[in-house]
Design an enzyme around this catalytic site. Structure first.
Site, PDB file in Angstrom:
ATOM      1  N   ASP A  39      38.267  42.983  38.653  1.00 23.25           N
ATOM      2  CA  ASP A  39      37.629  43.935  38.048  1.00 23.25           C
ATOM      3  C   ASP A  39      37.855  45.396  38.627  1.00 23.25           C
ATOM      4  OD1 ASP A  39      36.426  44.241  40.173  1.00 23.25           O
ATOM      5  OD2 ASP A  39      35.378  42.959  39.991  1.00 23.25           O
ATOM      6  N   LEU A  40      36.637  46.567  38.855  1.00 26.74           N
ATOM      7  CA  LEU A  40      37.933  47.810  39.337  1.00 26.74           C
ATOM      8  C   LEU A  40      36.857  47.708  39.919  1.00 26.74           C
ATOM      9  CD1 LEU A  40      37.245  49.619  35.382  1.00 26.74           C
ATOM     10  CD2 LEU A  40      39.043  48.820  35.812  1.00 26.74           C
ATOM     11  N   ASP A  82      32.181  44.994  34.119  1.00 21.40           N
ATOM     12  CA  ASP A  82      33.495  46.008  34.493  1.00 21.40           C
ATOM     13  C   ASP A  82      34.809  44.367  34.725  1.00 21.40           C
ATOM     14  OD1 ASP A  82      32.754  44.981  36.491  1.00 21.40           O
ATOM     15  OD2 ASP A  82      33.689  46.984  38.088  1.00 21.40           O
TER      16      ASP A  82
END
Length: 163
Positions: A39-40, A82
């Site tokens: 994930d970001l 995300d």
């Protein structure tokens, strides 16, 4: 539908169906299979600072970078918010780590406004004896959380029973 409308990557439902199928195939034919979940980093802050529409553009850019980095046999998916995942048939955790490095370098070139760069953390695992799709995903997800706890912008590889 099999694809995520925002990113054009495969969606969560397709991810889980494909992972289940690939786990069964890898067990049946005694093949390698790796999984990377990422994930970001600090994406909520991105949305808060530049807005949700701009955040959506960042997600689309992240998906483009991911698509450019994967092999044609890899299955790149957006699994929510995300969070992304890549199923890597015929691959080890070392192969997945190499993919993470390629994606990480591509993401670092993506600007989030005037000066910030896109960063991501990842959890990596490879198929273990007796794994199900769920157990493999849980191990990769736990590795992702370890990477976050260790300072983000890194990958953590789940321990292997092949030692």
């Amino acid at each position: 539908a099999e694809t995520d409308a925002l990113t054009g990557l495969y969606n969560q439902r397709y991810f889980h169906e494909t992972l289940r199928r690939e786990v069964m195939r890898a067990h049946r034919y005694q093949r390698n299979l790796a999984l990377i979940v990422f994930d970001l980093d600090d994406f909520k802050t991105v949305n808060d600072q530049i807005g949700h529409l701009a955040g959506d553009r960042v997600l689309a850019q992240a998906a483009d970078r991911l698509r450019e980095a994967v092999r044609s046999v890899d299955v790149a998916c957006r699994i929510g918010g995300d969070e992304f995942a890549v199923i890597l048939p015929e691959s080890s955790s070392e192969d997945a780590d190499q993919l993470y490095r390629r994606v990480q370098n591509a993401m670092r070139g993506t600007a989030l406004g005037d000066h910030e760069r896109l960063r991501m953390s990842a959890g990596i695992t490879e198929l273990q004896h007796g794994d199900t799709a769920a157990s493999m995903f849980e191990r990769a997800d736990a590795a992702l959380y370890r990477a976050k706890e260790l300072g983000k912008d890194r990958a953590d590889v789940a321990p292997s029973d092949r030692a």
